[in-house]
Design an enzyme around this catalytic site. Structure first.
Site, PDB file in Angstrom:
ATOM      1  N   ARG A  11       0.849  -1.180   0.000  1.00 27.37           N
ATOM      2  CA  ARG A  11       0.000   0.000   0.000  1.00 27.37           C
ATOM      3  C   ARG A  11       0.895   1.244   0.000  1.00 27.37           C
ATOM      4  O   ARG A  11       2.078   1.161   0.319  1.00 27.37           O
ATOM      5  CB  ARG A  11      -0.907  -0.002   1.225  1.00 27.37           C
ATOM      6  N   LYS A  85      -1.868  -7.710  10.979  1.00 24.69           N
ATOM      7  CA  LYS A  85      -3.258  -7.655  11.443  1.00 24.69           C
ATOM      8  C   LYS A  85      -4.226  -7.328  10.298  1.00 24.69           C
ATOM      9  O   LYS A  85      -5.436  -7.511  10.461  1.00 24.69           O
ATOM     10  CB  LYS A  85      -3.412  -6.647  12.577  1.00 24.69           C
ATOM     11  N   ASP A  86      -3.728  -6.864   9.157  1.00 26.20           N
ATOM     12  CA  ASP A  86      -4.584  -6.573   8.009  1.00 26.20           C
ATOM     13  C   ASP A  86      -4.812  -7.790   7.120  1.00 26.20           C
ATOM     14  O   ASP A  86      -5.659  -7.749   6.231  1.00 26.20           O
ATOM     15  CB  ASP A  86      -3.974  -5.453   7.149  1.00 26.20           C
ATOM     16  N   LEU A 132     -13.391  -2.342  15.727  1.00 29.59           N
ATOM     17  CA  LEU A 132     -14.426  -2.809  16.640  1.00 29.59           C
ATOM     18  C   LEU A 132     -13.821  -3.296  17.949  1.00 29.59           C
ATOM     19  O   LEU A 132     -14.414  -3.154  19.016  1.00 29.59           O
ATOM     20  CB  LEU A 132     -15.235  -3.933  15.993  1.00 29.59           C
ATOM     21  N   ARG A 133     -12.636  -3.903  17.874  1.00 28.22           N
ATOM     22  CA  ARG A 133     -11.950  -4.372  19.085  1.00 28.22           C
ATOM     23  C   ARG A 133     -11.661  -3.207  20.025  1.00 28.22           C
ATOM     24  O   ARG A 133     -11.978  -3.257  21.218  1.00 28.22           O
ATOM     25  CB  ARG A 133     -10.643  -5.088  18.709  1.00 28.22           C
ATOM     26  N   ARG A 134     -11.035  -2.164  19.485  1.00 34.59           N
ATOM     27  CA  ARG A 134     -10.717  -1.010  20.329  1.00 34.59           C
ATOM     28  C   ARG A 134     -11.986  -0.385  20.878  1.00 34.59           C
ATOM     29  O   ARG A 134     -12.035   0.016  22.044  1.00 34.59           O
ATOM     30  CB  ARG A 134      -9.902   0.012  19.541  1.00 34.59           C
ATOM     31  N   ARG A 151     -11.748   6.758  10.188  1.00 30.78           N
ATOM     32  CA  ARG A 151     -10.916   6.124   9.180  1.00 30.78           C
ATOM     33  C   ARG A 151      -9.786   7.056   8.742  1.00 30.78           C
ATOM     34  O   ARG A 151      -9.760   8.231   9.046  1.00 30.78           O
ATOM     35  CB  ARG A 151     -11.756   5.755   7.935  1.00 30.78           C
ATOM     36  N   GLY A 152      -8.818   6.487   7.997  1.00 25.75           N
ATOM     37  CA  GLY A 152      -7.702   7.263   7.468  1.00 25.75           C
ATOM     38  C   GLY A 152      -6.376   6.749   7.979  1.00 25.75           C
ATOM     39  O   GLY A 152      -6.310   5.968   8.930  1.00 25.75           O
ATOM     40  N   VAL A 154      -2.462   7.170   9.640  1.00 29.61           N
ATOM     41  CA  VAL A 154      -2.093   7.689  10.963  1.00 29.61           C
ATOM     42  C   VAL A 154      -2.148   9.213  11.012  1.00 29.61           C
ATOM     43  O   VAL A 154      -2.766   9.807  11.906  1.00 29.61           O
ATOM     44  CB  VAL A 154      -0.688   7.186  11.360  1.00 29.61           C
ATOM     45  N   ARG A 157      -5.665  10.716  10.890  1.00 23.98           N
ATOM     46  CA  ARG A 157      -6.400  10.616  12.152  1.00 23.98           C
ATOM     47  C   ARG A 157      -5.884  11.637  13.168  1.00 23.98           C
ATOM     48  O   ARG A 157      -6.669  12.237  13.919  1.00 23.98           O
ATOM     49  CB  ARG A 157      -6.299   9.194  12.703  1.00 23.98           C
ATOM     50  N   CYS A 244     -13.916  -8.281  10.310  1.00 18.45           N
ATOM     51  CA  CYS A 244     -14.065  -6.919  10.826  1.00 18.45           C
ATOM     52  C   CYS A 244     -15.396  -6.729  11.541  1.00 18.45           C
ATOM     53  O   CYS A 244     -15.636  -5.680  12.124  1.00 18.45           O
ATOM     54  CB  CYS A 244     -13.948  -5.912   9.678  1.00 18.45           C
TER      55      CYS A 244
END
Length: 309
Positions: A11, A85-86, A132-134, A151-152, A154, A157, A244
């Site tokens: 990415r 994690k992605d 969702l975890r956080r 979203r976005g 680092v 955000r 997700c």
């Protein structure tokens, strides 16, 4: 100019490029030190393009790897670098994990605008997160807090927080540190109380199955302890069919050949949770993760389990 020996797909965000360059530097060193031997190819993914809604509503975290997998399978790149994690629970057919870099700090960081600590945020504060975890873990500790989709990348955000769109946000400490932005963290959340995402802090490299040349070149970059931890965590996730849409957390620790794992499934509001704990030999990492997943799944109430679809 000669063609590069290897092309890395990634990415294009600053964090993704940092990770790709870490792999590139290691690969260049393994190949004898010629920087021209390895090229980075930036690929825009569906996950990057969708910014107006949660990924759970758009198709899940696999949207961050789809286009990169396509480039890998059709030969435009030879390897792909991802935040572990992605990675979706099931890798794209024809691809395989080829290396895992040494894991960085797994903890989450709070970046507080209204107050430096989660406990000190004003009642009814708004916390922004794409996870969702956080969100569930925040609600577990502070049921009064409102959690909104955020979203976005680092920096995006951090900019939104600076504009006052939310009172606080949460990001992986590893990502902040890799970008030299760790000073923005106002509280480092304890990993036992605020269990990280499966794979958090790890950088995973995938390659085509059967591409012995690429797998051999990447072998020197692989961290055995991180690879075992990731195998365990992903096996736990696979049994639960995690996506997700499901708040799932977990962390495997490896030391002196022994592995210990703790996993957690939560309700969206954080009010309910089911925990699984297991330990054993690191050589049995995948089996241990799967066993923990089956145990948690068997003890999860039917209405909470329905969220796994």
């Amino acid at each position: 100019m000669p063609s590069p020996q290897f092309r890395i797909g990634t990415r294009g965000s600053p964090l993704a490029l940092w990770q790709a360059n870490a792999v590139r530097n290691g690969l260049v060193a393994a190949l004898g030190g010629d920087p021209a031997a390895v090229e980075i190819v930036s690929i825009r993914t569906s996950g990057d393009a969708i910014q107006d809604r949660p990924l759970s509503e758009a198709g899940g975290k696999g949207l961050f790897v789809k286009e990169i997998d396509e480039a890998l399978l059709d030969g435009r790149v030879d390897l792909a670098v991802h935040s572990a994690k992605d990675l979706p629970t099931a890798l794209a057919p024809g691809t395989a994990l080829a290396a895992t870099l040494p894991r960085a700090d797994v903890r989450d960081a709070l970046i507080g605008g209204a107050a430096p600590r989660l406990a000190d945020l004003p009642r009814g504060a708004v916390v922004g997160t794409a996870s969702l975890r956080r969100g569930a873990l925040v609600r577990r500790r502070r049921p009064d807090i409102s959690v909104v989709t955020f979203r976005g990348n680092v920096q995006t955000r951090l900019d939104k927080l600076a504009r006052g769109e939310v009172h606080a946000t949460l990001l992986a400490l590893a990502g902040l540190t890799r970008l030299g932005l760790q000073e923005h963290a106002t509280e480092i959340l304890d990993e036992d109380d605020f269990l990280p995402a499966l794979g958090q802090g790890a950088v995973a490299v995938t390659a085509r199955e059967g591409d012995d040349r690429t797998h051999h070149a990447l072998a020197s970059l692989d961290c055995a302890a991180t690879a075992a931890a990731l195998l365990c965590e992903r096996a736990f996730l696979a049994v639960l069919d995690g996506s997700c849409r499901t708040p799932i957390a977990g962390l495997a620790r490896v030391a002196d050949g022994a592995l210990s794992f703790r996993g957690l499934v939560l309700s969206i509001d954080g009010a309910r949770e089911v925990e699984g704990v297991i330990s054993g030999s690191a050589t049995d990492a995948a089996a241990l993760g799967a066993e923990a997943g089956r145990d948690v799944k068997a003890r999860t109430p039917a209405d909470l389990l329905a969220a796994f679809g």
